[in-house]
Design a protein around this motif. Structure first.
Motif, PDB file in Angstrom:
ATOM      1  N   ALA A 232      32.773 -37.942 -33.565  1.00 43.71           N
ATOM      2  CA  ALA A 232      31.686 -38.905 -33.727  1.00 43.71           C
ATOM      3  C   ALA A 232      30.787 -38.529 -34.898  1.00 43.71           C
ATOM      4  CB  ALA A 232      30.866 -38.983 -32.433  1.00 43.71           C
ATOM      5  N   VAL A 233      30.507 -37.230 -35.050  1.00 39.52           N
ATOM      6  CA  VAL A 233      29.650 -36.783 -36.155  1.00 39.52           C
ATOM      7  C   VAL A 233      30.282 -37.150 -37.495  1.00 39.52           C
ATOM      8  CG1 VAL A 233      28.803 -34.728 -37.348  1.00 39.52           C
ATOM      9  CG2 VAL A 233      28.496 -34.950 -34.889  1.00 39.52           C
ATOM     10  N   TYR A 234      31.584 -36.911 -37.630  1.00 34.37           N
ATOM     11  CA  TYR A 234      32.252 -37.232 -38.888  1.00 34.37           C
ATOM     12  C   TYR A 234      32.322 -38.742 -39.115  1.00 34.37           C
ATOM     13  CZ  TYR A 234      33.835 -32.732 -40.651  1.00 34.37           C
ATOM     14  OH  TYR A 234      33.879 -31.482 -41.213  1.00 34.37           O
ATOM     15  N   THR A 235      32.680 -39.470 -38.072  1.00 32.82           N
ATOM     16  CA  THR A 235      32.852 -40.918 -38.210  1.00 32.82           C
ATOM     17  C   THR A 235      31.552 -41.598 -38.620  1.00 32.82           C
ATOM     18  OG1 THR A 235      34.606 -40.902 -36.542  1.00 32.82           O
ATOM     19  CG2 THR A 235      33.574 -43.024 -37.047  1.00 32.82           C
ATOM     20  N   LEU A 236      30.459 -41.211 -37.982  1.00 26.31           N
ATOM     21  CA  LEU A 236      29.168 -41.820 -38.278  1.00 26.31           C
ATOM     22  C   LEU A 236      28.492 -41.196 -39.498  1.00 26.31           C
ATOM     23  CD1 LEU A 236      27.742 -42.003 -34.627  1.00 26.31           C
ATOM     24  CD2 LEU A 236      28.783 -43.867 -35.952  1.00 26.31           C
ATOM     25  N   GLY A 237      28.757 -39.900 -39.729  1.00 31.52           N
ATOM     26  CA  GLY A 237      28.026 -39.195 -40.779  1.00 31.52           C
ATOM     27  C   GLY A 237      28.590 -39.350 -42.175  1.00 31.52           C
ATOM     28  N   ALA A 238      29.914 -39.573 -42.291  1.00 35.54           N
ATOM     29  CA  ALA A 238      30.508 -39.656 -43.629  1.00 35.54           C
ATOM     30  C   ALA A 238      29.886 -40.753 -44.491  1.00 35.54           C
ATOM     31  CB  ALA A 238      32.018 -39.844 -43.509  1.00 35.54           C
ATOM     32  N   PHE A 293      22.845 -32.516 -34.372  1.00 37.72           N
ATOM     33  CA  PHE A 293      21.808 -32.069 -33.446  1.00 37.72           C
ATOM     34  C   PHE A 293      21.376 -33.166 -32.490  1.00 37.72           C
ATOM     35  CE2 PHE A 293      21.122 -28.697 -36.679  1.00 37.72           C
ATOM     36  CZ  PHE A 293      21.418 -27.636 -35.850  1.00 37.72           C
ATOM     37  N   LEU A 294      21.530 -34.416 -32.879  1.00 35.69           N
ATOM     38  CA  LEU A 294      21.270 -35.495 -31.928  1.00 35.69           C
ATOM     39  C   LEU A 294      22.252 -35.426 -30.759  1.00 35.69           C
ATOM     40  CD1 LEU A 294      20.531 -38.579 -34.234  1.00 35.69           C
ATOM     41  CD2 LEU A 294      18.920 -37.333 -32.790  1.00 35.69           C
ATOM     42  N   PHE A 295      23.520 -35.191 -31.071  1.00 30.11           N
ATOM     43  CA  PHE A 295      24.515 -35.083 -30.006  1.00 30.11           C
ATOM     44  C   PHE A 295      24.317 -33.810 -29.178  1.00 30.11           C
ATOM     45  CE2 PHE A 295      26.868 -38.123 -32.708  1.00 30.11           C
ATOM     46  CZ  PHE A 295      27.197 -39.057 -31.739  1.00 30.11           C
ATOM     47  N   ILE A 296      23.966 -32.701 -29.846  1.00 31.79           N
ATOM     48  CA  ILE A 296      23.700 -31.458 -29.125  1.00 31.79           C
ATOM     49  C   ILE A 296      22.515 -31.641 -28.184  1.00 31.79           C
ATOM     50  CG2 ILE A 296      22.719 -29.154 -29.444  1.00 31.79           C
ATOM     51  CD1 ILE A 296      25.662 -29.107 -29.722  1.00 31.79           C
ATOM     52  N   ALA A 297      21.509 -32.434 -28.619  1.00 38.60           N
ATOM     53  CA  ALA A 297      20.342 -32.697 -27.763  1.00 38.60           C
ATOM     54  C   ALA A 297      20.765 -33.383 -26.476  1.00 38.60           C
ATOM     55  CB  ALA A 297      19.322 -33.555 -28.514  1.00 38.60           C
ATOM     56  N   ILE A 298      21.716 -34.321 -26.587  1.00 37.32           N
ATOM     57  CA  ILE A 298      22.206 -35.005 -25.390  1.00 37.32           C
ATOM     58  C   ILE A 298      22.889 -34.011 -24.449  1.00 37.32           C
ATOM     59  CG2 ILE A 298      23.819 -36.751 -24.544  1.00 37.32           C
ATOM     60  CD1 ILE A 298      23.374 -38.277 -27.149  1.00 37.32           C
ATOM     61  N   VAL A 299      23.732 -33.134 -25.027  1.00 30.72           N
ATOM     62  CA  VAL A 299      24.462 -32.169 -24.209  1.00 30.72           C
ATOM     63  C   VAL A 299      23.492 -31.196 -23.527  1.00 30.72           C
ATOM     64  CG1 VAL A 299      26.169 -30.316 -24.257  1.00 30.72           C
ATOM     65  CG2 VAL A 299      26.517 -32.359 -25.651  1.00 30.72           C
ATOM     66  N   GLU A 300      22.515 -30.690 -24.276  1.00 29.58           N
ATOM     67  CA  GLU A 300      21.581 -29.712 -23.719  1.00 29.58           C
ATOM     68  C   GLU A 300      20.644 -30.342 -22.703  1.00 29.58           C
ATOM     69  OE1 GLU A 300      19.366 -27.476 -26.502  1.00 29.58           O
ATOM     70  OE2 GLU A 300      21.076 -26.319 -27.210  1.00 29.58           O
ATOM     71  N   ASP A 301      19.984 -31.444 -23.106  1.00 28.15           N
ATOM     72  CA  ASP A 301      18.942 -32.016 -22.256  1.00 28.15           C
ATOM     73  C   ASP A 301      19.514 -32.719 -21.028  1.00 28.15           C
ATOM     74  OD1 ASP A 301      17.277 -31.073 -24.174  1.00 28.15           O
ATOM     75  OD2 ASP A 301      16.785 -32.997 -25.070  1.00 28.15           O
ATOM     76  N   SER A 302      20.790 -33.049 -21.059  1.00 29.84           N
ATOM     77  CA  SER A 302      21.392 -33.716 -19.902  1.00 29.84           C
ATOM     78  C   SER A 302      21.619 -32.771 -18.727  1.00 29.84           C
ATOM     79  CB  SER A 302      22.735 -34.339 -20.300  1.00 29.84           C
ATOM     80  OG  SER A 302      23.675 -33.321 -20.618  1.00 29.84           O
ATOM     81  N   GLY A 303      21.636 -31.468 -19.012  1.00 30.44           N
ATOM     82  CA  GLY A 303      21.937 -30.493 -17.960  1.00 30.44           C
ATOM     83  C   GLY A 303      23.356 -29.962 -18.035  1.00 30.44           C
ATOM     84  N   TYR A 304      24.124 -30.439 -19.023  1.00 32.90           N
ATOM     85  CA  TYR A 304      25.525 -30.032 -19.124  1.00 32.90           C
ATOM     86  C   TYR A 304      25.659 -28.583 -19.590  1.00 32.90           C
ATOM     87  CZ  TYR A 304      30.554 -30.838 -19.770  1.00 32.90           C
ATOM     88  OH  TYR A 304      31.924 -30.796 -19.677  1.00 32.90           O
ATOM     89  N   GLN A 430      13.061 -38.117 -27.299  1.00 33.00           N
ATOM     90  CA  GLN A 430      13.431 -36.710 -27.181  1.00 33.00           C
ATOM     91  C   GLN A 430      14.566 -36.349 -28.122  1.00 33.00           C
ATOM     92  OE1 GLN A 430      14.076 -36.701 -22.855  1.00 33.00           O
ATOM     93  NE2 GLN A 430      12.615 -35.015 -22.705  1.00 33.00           N
ATOM     94  N   MET A 431      15.581 -37.214 -28.192  1.00 34.70           N
ATOM     95  CA  MET A 431      16.715 -36.925 -29.069  1.00 34.70           C
ATOM     96  C   MET A 431      16.282 -36.907 -30.523  1.00 34.70           C
ATOM     97  SD  MET A 431      19.957 -38.915 -27.358  1.00 34.70           S
ATOM     98  CE  MET A 431      19.185 -40.535 -27.377  1.00 34.70           C
ATOM     99  N   TRP A 432      15.436 -37.877 -30.906  1.00 41.98           N
ATOM    100  CA  TRP A 432      14.989 -37.940 -32.292  1.00 41.98           C
ATOM    101  C   TRP A 432      14.141 -36.714 -32.643  1.00 41.98           C
ATOM    102  CZ3 TRP A 432      15.817 -39.493 -36.902  1.00 41.98           C
ATOM    103  CH2 TRP A 432      14.805 -39.432 -37.865  1.00 41.98           C
ATOM    104  N   LEU A 433      13.233 -36.339 -31.734  1.00 36.91           N
ATOM    105  CA  LEU A 433      12.398 -35.167 -31.984  1.00 36.91           C
ATOM    106  C   LEU A 433      13.254 -33.911 -32.145  1.00 36.91           C
ATOM    107  CD1 LEU A 433       9.295 -35.552 -29.619  1.00 36.91           C
ATOM    108  CD2 LEU A 433       9.304 -35.503 -32.124  1.00 36.91           C
ATOM    109  N   ARG A 434      14.294 -33.812 -31.307  1.00 34.86           N
ATOM    110  CA  ARG A 434      15.164 -32.639 -31.378  1.00 34.86           C
ATOM    111  C   ARG A 434      15.895 -32.599 -32.714  1.00 34.86           C
ATOM    112  NH1 ARG A 434      18.517 -29.175 -28.425  1.00 34.86           N
ATOM    113  NH2 ARG A 434      19.388 -27.814 -30.035  1.00 34.86           N
ATOM    114  N   GLY A 435      16.505 -33.723 -33.112  1.00 35.45           N
ATOM    115  CA  GLY A 435      17.216 -33.771 -34.376  1.00 35.45           C
ATOM    116  C   GLY A 435      16.289 -33.510 -35.548  1.00 35.45           C
TER     117      GLY A 435
END
Length: 595
Positions: A232-238, A293-304, A430-435
């Motif tokens: 997802a990072v590559y697909t959206l970020g390129a 870091f937006l995706f990492i925020a989801i993984v961390e803050d979700s409890g995963y 929260q995700m935006w602040l984290r990123g």
């Protein structure tokens, strides 16, 4: 200015409350031990400014962990006007113990019942007036994540500060008496004020955990989730990366070059080939770093993340570690420095030092932009995410090998106590602040290193001025020749060697140094590198960058946290040796196989 100390157990949403109250962006995560240092912010409350200090999460004042020592030391040495105690409203049977203990200090106190929305969803009923009557302190219910009740919390803080006596330091010896009395009082307060249904569990969390914590499927699903995240990072970020590179190239062509067209050629080269290309190449990768870091925020803050620690605990215990060490590695994806400080939650010195040895292998944001460049320049679009994922796996393998080798020298007997919070999807804010926070940290901390690095690289690759830039006759070329016997067996040529040498100072400099060495911006640099480097050389280079000696700021924190020059020397020298052996084995093995 009045001072408020913010306290609470880990995983109560204390830092989220701090952010809501102050507008600051403290580190927020849905697993214990995330706040490891003192964070403070000044905020206007009522008619005056108030300093809010966010202390590390602690379970009680008797503990011997570093984070608990930090909190105790602060309370003993700094006058405080108000103790603001944040609790998880779904776990008051345990959370009130700390509040009762802090109340023994005799300081003005305000009790915050956070996550009240979750408590109500689970059918938990809390009689706030009964709590007020039993405790004798104000009580406010809030949901810091969504902002519910924050206005009431601010009003209560203002009122409590208005009634507070002059600030004074805490006398902690007051709380070191028989714990049985506190336990008995806790039971009575909970009985009077809280009603918990027999089935007060999060059924959705239970259903998800049956799959994600499955003994056979749990880990494969976790690594599959990480792989999908990279895709997802590559697909959206390129496209975003290409857009930033296009803007930078337009600025260079249409604005910078005409503005300095009449300057001395050497100075023009310094501005264009040195400063602009070096810094511009690094900046072009910021969109991908933000997305990561937006995706990492989801993984961390979700409890995963807590689940990942639980899944890895049995394996990590065989290496002399526990699941928390794995979480610290994941935390190191952003920056190794806060991850190293996060080890303060570990009581065993052996466990802490061994964890500190493996954290620098985490693929931090500085290395990330180097690898994104190489994977994009050398590999096809479908292969690039797989290559990056393989580097993340390699970082874990390097860490596991290190732990296996040094576990007997750094023994650990501390059991793992880990709380698995319910799954919570972070808010967009929260995700935006984290990123934004991670990228701002990267830019703020790296700017000085990058600017200094590209200037030094330009000077070395252009001196003396009467020889071709980056040729063997320049200072850089002579320096690279000196190290050629070391790096040639790894497939790393003399120009890349120069970039690696500057990477000893900061990994952020590596890509900027390459742009200066080759005299090209982001777009041209990719073409030049792909023409000079095959995939075996590129992967060998990336393996070396991944494993070798951490940056100077990480080394400084290693010394600060370990308080041992001997350990710091080991933590610096071992990765350098391991990086050489791994890159040598890969490169020579690939060539022997005919690649």
């Amino acid at each position: 200015m009045k001072r408020v100390a913010l306290l609470g157990m880990p995983n109560t949403g204390k830092s989220t409350f701090f952010n809501r109250l102050t507008g600051a962006s403290a580190k927020v995560g849905n697993w214990p031990g995330i706040t490891v240092d003192l964070l403070s912010a000044n905020v206007l409350l009522g008619s005056g400014m108030v300093e809010i200090v966010d202390l590390p999460g602690i379970y009680n004042l008797h503990g011997f962990a570093e984070d608990e020592r930090v909190a105790r030391t602060f309370l003993e040495e700094n006058p405080v006007d108000l103790l603001l105690v944040v609790t998880n409203a779904t776990q008051l049977d345990r959370q009130l113990a700390l509040a009762l203990q802090l109340q023994e200090l005799g300081q003005p106190m305000l009790l915050i019942l956070n996550m009240i929305d979750e408590a109500r969803r689970l059918g938990i009923k809390i009689d706030e007036q009964a709590l007020v009557d039993d405790l004798g302190v104000p009580v406010v219910s809030v949901s810091a994540k969504h902002g519910f009740g924050m206005d009431n919390a601010q009003s209560a803080i203002i009122e409590a500060l208005g009634k507070a006596h002059p600030a004074r330091k805490a006398q902690l010896e007051k709380v070191f008496h028989e714990d049985d009395a506190l336990a008995s009082r806790l039971e009575q307060v909970f009985h009077d004020a809280v009603q918990v249904p027999l089935t007060a569990t999060d059924r959705l969390t239970d259903r998800i955990d049956r799959v994600l914590l499955h003994p056979w499927l749990g880990l494969p699903l976790f690594f599959l989730a990480m792989l999908l995240m990279f895709e997802a990072v590559y697909t959206l970020g390129a496209p975003l990366q290409d857009g930033v590179a296009w803007v930078l190239e337009a600025i260079k062509t249409d604005a910078v070059e005409p503005a300095i067209s009449g300057w001395n050629p050497v100075l023009q080269s310094f501005i264009l080939d040195g400063v602009f290309d070096g810094i511009g190449t690094v900046l072009s990768f910021l969109p991908i770093i933000i997305l990561f870091f937006l995706f990492i925020a989801i993984v961390e803050d979700s409890g995963y993340m807590s689940r990942a620690a639980f899944l890895m605990d049995a394996f990590m215990s065989r290496l002399g570690l526990d699941g928390r060490a794995f979480v610290m590695q994941l935390m190191g994806f952003g920056c190794n420095v806060p991850a190293l400080m996060g080890t303060r939650v570990m009581r065993s010195r052996g466990l802490r030092l061994l964890t500190m040895m493996i954290i620098p292998f985490s693929l931090c944001s500085a290395r990330l932009q180097v690898f994104v460049f190489f994977t994009t320049a050398i590999f096809s679009a479908w292969a690039a995410p797989l290559v990056l994922f393989s580097l993340y796996l390699a970082s874990f393998l390097a860490a596991f090998l290190t732990a296996l080798i040094y576990r007997k020298r750094l023994p650990n007997a501390e059991p793992l106590l880990l709380e698995l919070p319910p799954y919570r999807f972070p808010t967009i804010k929260q995700m935006w602040l984290r990123g934004w926070r991670e990228v701002a940290h990267f830019v703020r901390e790296a700017t000085g290193f990058i600017l200094l690095g590209v200037i030094l690289v330009w000077a070395l690759t252009h001196s003396p001025f009467d020889v071709p830039p980056a040729s063997p006759d320049t200072l850089a070329g002579q320096l690279a020749s000196l190290f050629a016997p070391v790096f040639a067996p790894l497939g790393i040529d003399h120009l890349m060697t120069i970039a690696l040498l500057f990477g000893f100072v900061a990994k952020e400099v590596v890509l900027g140094a390459m742009a200066v060495i080759y005299g090209a911006g982001d777009t041209d640099l990719a073409g030049i590198v792909s023409g000079r480097t095959d995939w075996v050389q590129a992967y060998s280079f990336m393996l070396f960058v991944l494993i070798y000696t951490p940056c100077l700021s990480t080394v400084a924190v290693l010394k600060q946290e370990s308080k041992s020059w001997r350990f710091t020397g080991l933590a610096v020298g071992w990765p350098l040796l391991l990086a050489w052996m791994v890159s040598f084995t890969f490169y020579q093995g690939a060539r022997w196989l005919g690649f």
